[in-house]
Write a protein that holds these residues in place. Sequence first.
Motif, mmCIF file in Angstrom:
data_model
loop_
_atom_site.group_PDB
_atom_site.id
_atom_site.type_symbol
_atom_site.label_atom_id
_atom_site.label_comp_id
_atom_site.label_asym_id
_atom_site.label_seq_id
_atom_site.Cartn_x
_atom_site.Cartn_y
_atom_site.Cartn_z
ATOM 1 N N CYS A 41 0.810 -1.213 0.000
ATOM 2 C CA CYS A 41 0.000 0.000 0.000
ATOM 3 C C CYS A 41 0.850 1.273 0.000
ATOM 4 C CB CYS A 41 -0.924 0.000 1.222
ATOM 5 S SG CYS A 41 -2.179 -1.287 1.186
ATOM 6 N N CYS A 42 2.109 1.160 0.395
ATOM 7 C CA CYS A 42 2.990 2.331 0.457
ATOM 8 C C CYS A 42 3.994 2.342 -0.695
ATOM 9 C CB CYS A 42 3.720 2.368 1.797
ATOM 10 S SG CYS A 42 2.613 2.621 3.194
ATOM 11 N N HIS A 43 3.628 1.767 -1.811
ATOM 12 C CA HIS A 43 4.500 1.731 -2.990
ATOM 13 C C HIS A 43 4.710 3.146 -3.536
ATOM 14 C CE1 HIS A 43 5.892 0.746 -7.051
ATOM 15 N NE2 HIS A 43 6.251 -0.417 -6.539
ATOM 16 N N PRO A 44 5.909 3.454 -4.069
ATOM 17 C CA PRO A 44 6.180 4.807 -4.591
ATOM 18 C C PRO A 44 5.254 5.235 -5.725
ATOM 19 C CG PRO A 44 8.205 3.526 -4.424
ATOM 20 C CD PRO A 44 7.101 2.596 -4.092
ATOM 21 N N ALA A 45 4.605 4.279 -6.387
ATOM 22 C CA ALA A 45 3.705 4.646 -7.482
ATOM 23 C C ALA A 45 2.455 5.360 -6.990
ATOM 24 C CB ALA A 45 3.301 3.392 -8.273
ATOM 25 N N LEU A 46 2.176 5.255 -5.686
ATOM 26 C CA LEU A 46 0.978 5.876 -5.131
ATOM 27 C C LEU A 46 1.295 7.246 -4.557
ATOM 28 C CD1 LEU A 46 -0.478 2.807 -3.206
ATOM 29 C CD2 LEU A 46 -1.150 3.625 -5.465
ATOM 30 N N ALA A 47 0.307 8.134 -4.617
ATOM 31 C CA ALA A 47 0.456 9.445 -3.979
ATOM 32 C C ALA A 47 0.566 9.265 -2.468
ATOM 33 C CB ALA A 47 -0.744 10.321 -4.321
ATOM 34 N N GLU A 48 1.249 10.200 -1.797
ATOM 35 C CA GLU A 48 1.535 10.063 -0.371
ATOM 36 C C GLU A 48 0.272 9.868 0.459
ATOM 37 O OE1 GLU A 48 4.353 9.647 2.584
ATOM 38 O OE2 GLU A 48 4.698 9.979 0.458
ATOM 39 N N GLU A 49 -0.739 10.714 0.256
ATOM 40 C CA GLU A 49 -1.951 10.604 1.070
ATOM 41 C C GLU A 49 -2.726 9.338 0.740
ATOM 42 O OE1 GLU A 49 -4.170 14.207 0.729
ATOM 43 O OE2 GLU A 49 -2.916 15.255 2.189
ATOM 44 N N ALA A 50 -2.637 8.895 -0.519
ATOM 45 C CA ALA A 50 -3.311 7.661 -0.901
ATOM 46 C C ALA A 50 -2.693 6.463 -0.194
ATOM 47 C CB ALA A 50 -3.247 7.471 -2.409
ATOM 48 N N LYS A 51 -1.374 6.471 -0.023
ATOM 49 C CA LYS A 51 -0.698 5.378 0.679
ATOM 50 C C LYS A 51 -1.237 5.239 2.098
ATOM 51 C CE LYS A 51 3.674 6.475 -1.656
ATOM 52 N NZ LYS A 51 5.036 6.998 -1.435
ATOM 53 N N VAL A 52 -1.309 6.357 2.781
ATOM 54 C CA VAL A 52 -1.745 6.331 4.174
ATOM 55 C C VAL A 52 -3.214 5.911 4.269
ATOM 56 C CG1 VAL A 52 -1.940 7.655 6.303
ATOM 57 C CG2 VAL A 52 -0.084 8.139 4.701
ATOM 58 N N ALA A 53 -4.037 6.512 3.434
ATOM 59 C CA ALA A 53 -5.476 6.226 3.492
ATOM 60 C C ALA A 53 -5.768 4.767 3.179
ATOM 61 C CB ALA A 53 -6.215 7.136 2.508
ATOM 62 N N LEU A 54 -5.116 4.242 2.152
ATOM 63 C CA LEU A 54 -5.385 2.866 1.746
ATOM 64 C C LEU A 54 -4.932 1.884 2.819
ATOM 65 C CD1 LEU A 54 -6.442 1.092 -0.534
ATOM 66 C CD2 LEU A 54 -4.137 1.047 -1.486
ATOM 67 N N THR A 87 -14.312 3.995 6.025
ATOM 68 C CA THR A 87 -13.962 5.158 5.216
ATOM 69 C C THR A 87 -14.215 6.441 5.997
ATOM 70 O OG1 THR A 87 -14.509 3.940 3.193
ATOM 71 C CG2 THR A 87 -14.385 6.336 3.018
ATOM 72 N N ALA A 88 -15.274 6.472 6.787
ATOM 73 C CA ALA A 88 -15.578 7.664 7.593
ATOM 74 C C ALA A 88 -14.480 7.930 8.620
ATOM 75 C CB ALA A 88 -16.921 7.492 8.296
ATOM 76 N N GLU A 89 -13.960 6.879 9.256
ATOM 77 C CA GLU A 89 -12.893 7.054 10.242
ATOM 78 C C GLU A 89 -11.606 7.542 9.591
ATOM 79 O OE1 GLU A 89 -13.909 3.758 13.693
ATOM 80 O OE2 GLU A 89 -13.130 3.057 11.770
ATOM 81 N N VAL A 90 -11.299 7.016 8.410
ATOM 82 C CA VAL A 90 -10.103 7.472 7.694
ATOM 83 C C VAL A 90 -10.270 8.934 7.292
ATOM 84 C CG1 VAL A 90 -8.574 7.084 5.734
ATOM 85 C CG2 VAL A 90 -9.642 5.138 6.862
ATOM 86 N N ALA A 91 -11.474 9.298 6.818
ATOM 87 C CA ALA A 91 -11.738 10.685 6.431
ATOM 88 C C ALA A 91 -11.562 11.617 7.621
ATOM 89 C CB ALA A 91 -13.152 10.809 5.862
ATOM 90 N N SER A 92 -12.030 11.200 8.777
ATOM 91 C CA SER A 92 -11.889 12.027 9.979
ATOM 92 C C SER A 92 -10.422 12.215 10.334
ATOM 93 C CB SER A 92 -12.641 11.379 11.148
ATOM 94 O OG SER A 92 -12.454 12.098 12.329
ATOM 95 N N ALA A 93 -9.639 11.164 10.194
ATOM 96 C CA ALA A 93 -8.211 11.265 10.502
ATOM 97 C C ALA A 93 -7.497 12.228 9.559
ATOM 98 C CB ALA A 93 -7.569 9.881 10.430
ATOM 99 N N PHE A 94 -7.992 12.316 8.323
ATOM 100 C CA PHE A 94 -7.382 13.190 7.316
ATOM 101 C C PHE A 94 -8.003 14.585 7.277
ATOM 102 C CE2 PHE A 94 -5.483 9.454 5.393
ATOM 103 C CZ PHE A 94 -4.330 9.969 4.814
ATOM 104 N N LEU A 95 -9.079 14.791 8.042
ATOM 105 C CA LEU A 95 -9.789 16.072 8.038
ATOM 106 C C LEU A 95 -10.352 16.399 6.658
ATOM 107 C CD1 LEU A 95 -7.230 18.201 10.121
ATOM 108 C CD2 LEU A 95 -9.065 16.730 10.955
ATOM 109 N N VAL A 96 -10.896 15.368 5.974
ATOM 110 C CA VAL A 96 -11.553 15.583 4.682
ATOM 111 C C VAL A 96 -12.930 14.921 4.733
ATOM 112 C CG1 VAL A 96 -9.362 15.645 3.423
ATOM 113 C CG2 VAL A 96 -10.616 13.484 3.606
#
Length: 426
Positions: free
Chosen positions: A125-138, A148-157
């Motif tokens: 999930c943390c492969h360089p091909a992925l965007a930084e925030e996408a790595k963390v979220a995934l 998904t709601a909990e991840v969104a809350s952690a990211f403030l989005v």
Amino acid sequence: MATDPVVAAAVADAHRREWAFVLAATARVTRDLDLAEECVQDAYAKALTVWGERGIPQRPGAWLTTTARNRALDGLRRDATLRRSLPQLLDPAAHPAADPADGPAPEPSPTEEYPDDRLRLIFTCCHPALAEEAKVALTLRLLCGLTTAEVASAFLVSEPAMAARITRAKKKIATARIPYRVPPADELPERIDAVLTVVHLLFTTGHTAPAGDDLVRRDLVERALDLARMLRTLLPGDSGVAGLLALILLTDARREARSADDGRLLLLAEQDRTRWDGAAIEEGLALVREALRPRPPGRFALMAAIAAVHAGSPSWQETDWREVVALYDLLVRIWPSPVVALNRAVAMGFADGPAAGLAALDALATEPQLAGYGYLAAARADLLRRLHRTEEARLAYQEALLLTENTVERDFLTGRLRQLGPREGG
């Protein structure tokens, strides 16, 4: 038919404890993250019925893994063309393609250096091909089982924005044919920072749960600590790993003292420091010294150093707030995060007085990332209270309440509102 509450509780506990193991093991069979997640969700749903009829198994994780993997193999057998179209998550060189009729993918050899499937999943999930925030979220979604709601809350989005981000990340893994493995040593440096960010965000989400009746989500805290220790085994000389593990140990050492016997939130100034975990603090302080040796120090080393100041202070009154501010000054230079700047402003409020802290805090008022961040309003309310600007403090506490979903934190804010007394002219 209603689900037996004992069974429901056992399934919920298995979700907290076993999700990462079950999903990571299933992904080895499906070679597709969406399919693996679907099979695991089906296994948990099936457990609600089967465990009620046959009893809760002695090893719930093993039962769930077997059920999810069998579900995946059944689906693959029904449609061989689907198998040929699946993204190749497994490293083709290490794991040649096999007919699903041959059975599950072989388990790692006991002699394999890092046999834990969760480690493979987090590096995938943390492969360089992925965007930084996408790595963390995934990784939070798949490895940690957060909604998904909990991840969104952690990211403030917003939740829809996070759902779209996770979907794009999964598609990227599929189209880029990212292998499911721990990378070789020469690839680790470009991957490790994203992995550390994932584990840190997982810990902060568990340390103070974004919503619910409990202040701490112990399952997430313990999962983050487990992952940090795994990374320490993988990279024993990495200062970032040492810093992250130190930060988790020193911060979590206060866990049992953060709430009163009646569940009331206790701030640092109110905590009984004899209840802090001395062994965790001792281990954490040793790791901080190691993490700070490289120059310049990294962000996790500096955050751990801040936690070490608190851990080493005999009392709240003896906290060296100027040292804390100095460490935040270094941290904000290498990691110019609005949340770091907020924490620095709070520390200034203790080092230089509430007026100085409020001025630093108000300078962050236009930061878009903090627009819906309840801790900004709560910190501002506390500084205004200490300045005896009661009506402004009242409004700030009310704003913080609107932005806070954790019951323990809401009770704390409500109590502070009561302490302000009746509204002027009310």
